[in-house]
Design a protein around this motif. Structure first.
Motif, PDB file in Angstrom:
ATOM      1  N   GLY A  74       0.815  -1.214   0.000  1.00 20.36           N
ATOM      2  CA  GLY A  74       0.000   0.000   0.000  1.00 20.36           C
ATOM      3  C   GLY A  74       0.841   1.251   0.000  1.00 20.36           C
ATOM      4  N   ALA A  75       1.957   1.214   0.714  1.00 22.64           N
ATOM      5  CA  ALA A  75       2.844   2.372   0.762  1.00 22.64           C
ATOM      6  C   ALA A  75       3.531   2.601  -0.583  1.00 22.64           C
ATOM      7  CB  ALA A  75       3.889   2.181   1.862  1.00 22.64           C
ATOM      8  N   VAL A  76       3.976   1.520  -1.234  1.00 18.93           N
ATOM      9  CA  VAL A  76       4.600   1.645  -2.557  1.00 18.93           C
ATOM     10  C   VAL A  76       3.594   2.182  -3.564  1.00 18.93           C
ATOM     11  CG1 VAL A  76       5.660   0.372  -4.461  1.00 18.93           C
ATOM     12  CG2 VAL A  76       6.311  -0.147  -2.109  1.00 18.93           C
ATOM     13  N   MET A  77       2.357   1.691  -3.487  1.00 18.50           N
ATOM     14  CA  MET A  77       1.308   2.204  -4.357  1.00 18.50           C
ATOM     15  C   MET A  77       1.127   3.707  -4.158  1.00 18.50           C
ATOM     16  SD  MET A  77      -2.788   1.673  -4.176  1.00 18.50           S
ATOM     17  CE  MET A  77      -2.785   2.984  -2.956  1.00 18.50           C
ATOM     18  N   THR A  78       1.101   4.154  -2.905  1.00 21.75           N
ATOM     19  CA  THR A  78       0.932   5.578  -2.595  1.00 21.75           C
ATOM     20  C   THR A  78       2.123   6.397  -3.077  1.00 21.75           C
ATOM     21  OG1 THR A  78      -0.405   5.009  -0.650  1.00 21.75           O
ATOM     22  CG2 THR A  78       0.554   7.218  -0.715  1.00 21.75           C
TER      23      THR A  78
END
Length: 350
Positions: free
Chosen positions: A76-80
């Motif tokens: 989720g952090a990489v996506m953000t």
């Protein structure tokens, strides 16, 4: 029983989780469209696809580490992070847009590669590694976008978040989308086609490679895979790298959908947790060695359709979490029942 029928039944038993996920999705989505005032229409389908694709990509990203028996808490952090990066780069001339897209995907791949190297050479558990690197990714996202904003090419945003007819009209393809042969498929959401292409061009070929098969072997029995001479370390690094690519694609599409970037920590956490839920709903074992990214895609679609139904029936927010939790608990219980049955059979030979 004929041989083709027997083979089909064997394949069905081997893919019970995927078949169950598809059946559950179709049941929920049929129910949703029946009660939707504009159900079974192209606008509804396009809107639903746009809202589901980012989670489907992140669910695919989560699947690969899970197949090895680990979890990636950084998806989720990489996506953000990529979402914020795309809001800076995916704009301008066609060449600049292409460069921005490639850079965003490369950033996700590099982050995944770093995760894999830390896990392999640092000998740190994936859940601990990705918890730390996820915080780094959020920090980079906040540096890129201290406040929500930015912009993505308007034509690209419009073309990929509407139907194929709009895509063709935007870029002047197939007589502006009016070609006779094109009409039977003109209603299909462009985002759905993009998802199918990602599965066919990335996941399917990867799964058939030696590295792809090794990932399954590592999840089943890492020691046996190593003793068999399989490239275990390379498989782990490749798994996290591909996970980063899928997460980047999710962030890229989210930027295209919203035409902006937002370093939202709650959003990143929600996508990570929902990706794990989607993996479970899709029939992938959290113990590793069994499952498929395609199943996780349907798991993500199930989660989204459940939220779509909440809108139709105006379910209070507190009840929404309860219902989602009960559905996830039921899915986990069914998966656990299959493992228990296998364990009981093995006990017969003791």
């Amino acid at each position: 029983m004929s041989r083709p029928t027997a083979d089909w039944l064997i394949r069905l038993r081997q893919n019970t989780g995927l078949a169950s996920a598809i059946a559950l999705f179709l049941a929920f989505y049929l129910f949703y469209n029946i009660f939707h005032p504009k159900g079974f229409s192209t606008p509804v389908l396009v809107q639903n696809a746009d809202e589901a694709i980012a989670l489907a990509m992140v669910a695919m990203a989560q699947t690969i580490p899970v197949l090895m028996g680990g979890l990636d808490l950084s998806v989720g952090a990489v996506m953000t992070m990529v979402n914020c990066l795309a809001s800076h780069l995916v704009i301008g001339s066609p060449l600049q847009i292409a460069f921005g897209i490639v850079t965003c995907i490369a950033a996700g791949a590099a982050f995944g590669f770093a995760n894999g190297c830390i896990v392999v050479y640092g000998r740190i558990q994936p859940i601990i590694t990705t918890l730390a690197t996820g915080a780094i990714a959020i920090g980079i996202a906040l540096f890129l976008r201290p406040k929500p904003g930015g912009k993505v090419d308007e034509d690209l945003s419009w073309a990929l978040t509407n139907s194929l007819s709009d895509f063709a009209e935007t870029y002047g393809l197939f007589d502006g989308g009016k070609a006779a042969w094109f009409q039977p498929i003109a209603w299909i959401p462009a985002a759905l086609v993009l998802l199918v292409l990602v599965i066919l061009l990335i996941w399917v070929p990867f799964r058939r490679t030696v590295i792809g098969r090794t990932i399954y072997a590592v999840g089943s029995a890492e020691g046996a895979a190593f003793m068999s001479g399989l490239p275990v370390d390379r498989a782990k690094i490749a798994a996290f790298t591909l996970s980063g690519v899928f997460a980047a694609l999710g962030g890229l599409f989210l930027a295209i959908q919203t035409s902006s970037g937002n370093a939202d920590l709650p959003q990143a956490s929600a996508y990570t947790l929902n990706s794990i839920a989607a993996v479970v709903l899709g029939g992938t074992s959290l113990l590793g060695g069994s499952g498929s990214a395609v199943g996780s895609v349907f798991g993500a679609l199930i989660l989204r359709v459940i939220s779509f139904n909440f809108r139709i029936f105006d379910i209070p927010p507190l009840m929404q979490s309860l219902v989602e939790g009960l559905i996830l608990l039921a899915a986990v219980s069914l998966g656990g029942l299959r493992v228990l049955q296998v364990k009981n059979r093995l006990e017969l030979f003791r």
